[in-house]
Write a protein that holds these residues in place. Structure first.
Motif, PDB file in Angstrom:
ATOM      1  N   TYR A  49     -12.513  -6.745 -12.126  1.00 46.85           N
ATOM      2  CA  TYR A  49     -11.802  -7.582 -11.696  1.00 46.85           C
ATOM      3  C   TYR A  49     -11.880  -8.059 -10.125  1.00 46.85           C
ATOM      4  N   TRP A  50     -12.674  -7.069  -9.419  1.00 47.59           N
ATOM      5  CA  TRP A  50     -12.958  -7.307  -7.972  1.00 47.59           C
ATOM      6  C   TRP A  50     -14.104  -8.481  -7.665  1.00 47.59           C
ATOM      7  N   PHE A 108      -5.446 -11.562  -6.357  1.00 51.67           N
ATOM      8  CA  PHE A 108      -5.235 -10.190  -6.683  1.00 51.67           C
ATOM      9  C   PHE A 108      -4.261 -10.070  -7.679  1.00 51.67           C
ATOM     10  N   CYS A 168       0.892  -1.250  -0.011  1.00 53.12           N
ATOM     11  CA  CYS A 168       0.015  -0.253  -0.132  1.00 53.12           C
ATOM     12  C   CYS A 168       0.915   1.394   0.043  1.00 53.12           C
ATOM     13  N   THR A 182      -5.242  -9.130 -11.651  1.00 50.41           N
ATOM     14  CA  THR A 182      -4.956  -7.818 -12.404  1.00 50.41           C
ATOM     15  C   THR A 182      -3.653  -7.800 -13.539  1.00 50.41           C
ATOM     16  N   TRP A 226      -5.173   4.072  -1.262  1.00 48.09           N
ATOM     17  CA  TRP A 226      -4.149   3.197  -0.733  1.00 48.09           C
ATOM     18  C   TRP A 226      -3.607   3.774   0.554  1.00 48.09           C
ATOM     19  N   ARG A 256     -11.915  -0.359  -9.968  1.00 45.47           N
ATOM     20  CA  ARG A 256     -10.315   0.098 -10.608  1.00 45.47           C
ATOM     21  C   ARG A 256     -10.232   1.525 -10.579  1.00 45.47           C
ATOM     22  N   GLY A 273      -5.969 -14.897  -1.161  1.00 47.73           N
ATOM     23  CA  GLY A 273      -6.400 -13.386  -1.926  1.00 47.73           C
ATOM     24  C   GLY A 273      -5.344 -12.374  -2.386  1.00 47.73           C
ATOM     25  N   ILE A 274      -4.247 -12.607  -1.910  1.00 45.72           N
ATOM     26  CA  ILE A 274      -2.990 -11.835  -2.562  1.00 45.72           C
ATOM     27  C   ILE A 274      -2.736 -12.590  -3.850  1.00 45.72           C
ATOM     28  N   ILE A 282     -12.042 -11.784  -7.520  1.00 44.34           N
ATOM     29  CA  ILE A 282     -11.219 -11.770  -6.059  1.00 44.34           C
ATOM     30  C   ILE A 282     -12.058 -11.774  -5.133  1.00 44.34           C
ATOM     31  N   LEU A 302      -8.750   2.659  -7.376  1.00 42.06           N
ATOM     32  CA  LEU A 302      -7.208   2.451  -7.215  1.00 42.06           C
ATOM     33  C   LEU A 302      -6.144   3.181  -7.851  1.00 42.06           C
TER      34      LEU A 302
END
Length: 714
Positions: A641-642, A621, A282, A625, A318, A309, A617-618, A645, A312
């Motif tokens: 894309y969420w 992601f 982050c 992406t 962040w 998106r 989850g990582i 995820i 982000l």
């Protein structure tokens, strides 16, 4: 006898006395809470009847397919409109009328077409060219041109064809103007004006307004369709992510069986490292966006965006993520520092639970059965809800271009042309408006939907309760076996499952019923809270918040009480109320041990779930992406894309929770059995403890230390 043990009845009941015949779960037991068992059976029969009624009257096609002015579905197989999937509006300008918001329908003729119009063309222009007229006929009412030949004026007067075609694109299966913006100028088909078919030039901005009103319900559908599209192209990878989560959970559980202490500390360190990496990532994204155009816009100024998106690209996003992860990291580290001694005690209990799970390995597979039952409940509830919501009948109303006394009244399309309405309003049309109804059945639909939700909660809680009693009975058989594993029954899990269904269906129904009632009340409160958000009554909002908080606490307490009551039911075979009372009193008589162990083990299991969820989850992601170079071209292209995820994260948590719930139930069962063991026995040769020596040493030592610390505080 252990010091401080009271044989007389105290405020929390009488401690258990030594019984040489007690060897664990009682096999000679009778049926409990029979009335609740009968009530559950009757409720299930009623639920099946509701499903049959819903399936008889409902029609999910009303949700899937658009409906034309005659109430026919567009694009449905086996109908004349099979090859006509799109709905076409004769005059999209009329969709700008406020009537759209009142009637949920544009006051213009709507037909099903194979393709949307691709160019500007008026009927007056097309009537002079045979080729253009053939193209135009596909946008006229079905059967046009088969009867008496009409002049262009008569065709437009009778509403057989639209006066003008405009370039359109399908959106949610509706033909809406192909609107484009070039250098701030709105165009449709590269034009800023168009001929309305009646000799007048109109600005395309009027088409935009009409499209907006026609799209009032379609925006949510468009979002849903894009989400559905993402699922269709990413479901394979979602399944792979869930399989990875299942493999990680299974590997962790198996390693926990043999290396409990080491695995717990590895888990703690890994969770801290995963959160630390999240904070680092982050910070790097926050630094990278410094100086980029638009990155300093606040989330409040940006507002809600369906494409996540966009967020982000904001530094504030962040920064918020980094603060949340920092707070979470700090809380976990502080808890680990203050609970370090209790964590050692909890690890000893988890080791004992690992041995129990090792002797009852089939318990690791039982969550799959519970998951299957929950899937059945969800599938039946969802299908019944859809059929109930689509069991309304088609409503037709009178529409007229000019003022008319009969406008807005209900009509029957089959008898409309012979009715008095056509005499009062010669230009009126009887067209489909929406789905509704005024019969007794239609008035009862809301009640049936509430019953559907209530039964879903009841049956889902029953499935969870059945799993808890089954696992508790199996692990109690392990604890109360003197010579482990020789004294264990042949199939402890199946024996416990049989006892639960044969004798205690009523008790499980009773406990799940109480929980279901509270959950339904919470759903109703959430609904009322949504309705009150627009109100300015602060007292009502405050009262609603208090009620929501109280019922949330009540639900958590009932879940805790039910869980321990089910353990007592599995051991003694008593009814629900007696079991709940005995479990509560037993815990209160051992409140220090509860404080030392119960929530600490829950905290450790939560860290395990977070480790599995965070790792998967990582990975999801970075994959979705397109940040993993090796498989960058393999990842599907998505609208949002969420969507995959979040699906992977939620699914991973449920899978991890299913596996860790076995250990959680084992720990809770062993802990209650340990408390009973201390009250029944004293460790002498005549009255030996059933617990293992390792467990006895660590738990009694932990209890003594906790007692000393409390005495010092006093």
């Amino acid at each position: 006898m252990e010091d401080g043990r009271k044989e007389s009845e105290g405020p929390y009941g009488t401690p258990q006395k030594y019984d040489p015949t007690f060897k664990g779960p009682i096999y000679n037991r009778g049926c409990t809470d029979v009335i609740c068992c009968v009530a559950l059976f009757i409720a299930i029969v009623g639920y099946v009847a509701v499903g049959i009624i819903a399936w008889t009257h409902g029609d999910p096609r009303k949700v899937i397919y658009p409906t034309d002015s005659r109430g026919q579905f567009c694009g449905q197989k086996g109908t004349p409109n099979e090859n006509k999937p799109f709905l076409f509006y004769f005059n999209i300008l009329k969709c700008a009328s406020p009537l759209v918001l009142l009637e949920f329908q544009c006051p213009t003729m709507q037909i099903c077409v194979k393709n949307c119009p691709s160019r500007y063309l008026t009927y007056l222009q097309a009537s002079g060219q045979a080729q253009d007229l053939d193209y135009y006929k596909q946008f006229c009412v079905p059967g046009f041109g088969q009867g008496k030949k009409k002049s262009p004026i008569e065709v437009l007067r009778d509403g057989d064809c639209p006066a003008v075609l405009t370039p359109s694109k399908p959106l949610a299966r509706r033909c809406l103007p192909a609107i484009e913006t070039r250098k701030g100028v709105i165009t449709v088909g590269n034009e800023t004006t168009f001929d309305d078919g009646h000799g007048q030039k109109r600005n395309v901005s009027e088409l935009v307004e009409g499209a907006k009103k026609a799209n009032v319900v379609l925006e949510a559908r468009q979002l849903a369709m894009r989400v559905f599209e993402d699922y269709t192209v990413s479901w394979y990878w979602i399944l792979i992510g869930l399989v990875i989560a299942m493999a990680l959970s299974l590997i962790f559980i198996v390693l926990l069986r043999f290396l409990a202490g080491i695995m717990i500390w590895i888990m703690i360190v890994m969770v801290i490292l995963v959160l630390g990496y999240g904070i680092f990532h982050c910070y790097m994204e926050y630094s990278r966006l410094r100086g980029e155009a638009g990155s300093d816009v606040s989330i409040g100024d940006l507002g809600f965006q369906t494409d996540f998106r966009v967020y982000l690209h904001l530094r504030q996003t962040w920064l918020a993520f980094m603060i949340i992860l920092c707070v979470l990291e700090l809380i976990i580290i502080l808890l680990l520092i203050f609970l370090r001694k209790r964590i050692l005690i909890a690890i000893a209990l988890i080791k004992e639970a690992s041995r129990a799970v090792g002797y009852v390995m089939t318990s690791l597979l039982y969550p799959l059965f519970t998951f299957f039952l929950l899937c059945l409940c969800i599938a039946y509830w969802a299908s019944t809800a859809v059929f109930l919501s689509t069991s309304n009948e088609a409503i037709y109303k009178v529409f007229n271009d000019t003022a008319c006394a009969a406008a807005g009244q209900r009509c029957n399309p089959e008898t409309f042309h012979n009715s008095n309405m056509t005499r009062l309003c010669p230009d009126a049309r009887c067209q489909f408006t929406f789905y509704g109804g005024e019969t007794g059945y239609h008035r009862a639909l809301l009640g049936l939907q509430i019953y559907n939700v209530f039964m879903f909660f009841w049956l889902a809680n029953f499935a969870l309760a059945l799993g808890q009693v089954t696992l508790a009975g199996a692990f109690a058989s392990y604890y109360w076996a003197i010579n482990k594993p020789d004294d264990l029954p042949a199939f402890p899990l199946f024996s416990s499952f049989g006892r639960a269904l044969r004798y205690h269906t009523g008790s499980l129904a009773f406990g799940s019923l109480i929980l279901a009632i509270v959950q339904v009340i919470r759903v109703i409160l959430e609904y009322l809270d949504q309705r009150l958000k627009a109100a300015e009554n602060r007292f009502a909002k405050f009262l609603m918040t208090c009620l929501k908080c109280c019922f949330w606490c009540l639900e958590k307490f009932l879940k805790f009480l039910n869980r321990n009551a089910y353990i007592m039911i599995a051991i003694y075979g008593t009814n629900f109320c007696t079991s709940a009372k005995n479990a509560f009193f037993l815990l209160m008589r051992n409140i220090i041990r509860v404080a030392v162990l119960d929530k600490v083990t829950d905290f450790l299991f939560l860290l395990g779930k977070l480790l599995v969820v965070g790792s998967v989850g990582i990975l999801a992601f970075f994959f979705f992406t397109h940040r993993i170079k090796i498989v960058e071209d393999t990842a599907p292209s998505l609208n949002y894309y969420w969507v995959p995820i979040l699906t992977v994260i939620i699914g991973s948590y449920l899978i991890a929770h299913g596996f860790f719930s076995v250990y959680g139930m084992c720990v809770d069962t062993l802990f209650l059995c340990f408390c009973e063991d201390l009250e029944r026995n004293d460790g002498s040769p005549e009255r030996p403890y059933f617990m293992s020596p390792e467990l006895r040493d660590i738990l009694l030592k932990g209890n003594a230390e906790a007692g000393k610390s409390e005495a010092q505080e006093e």
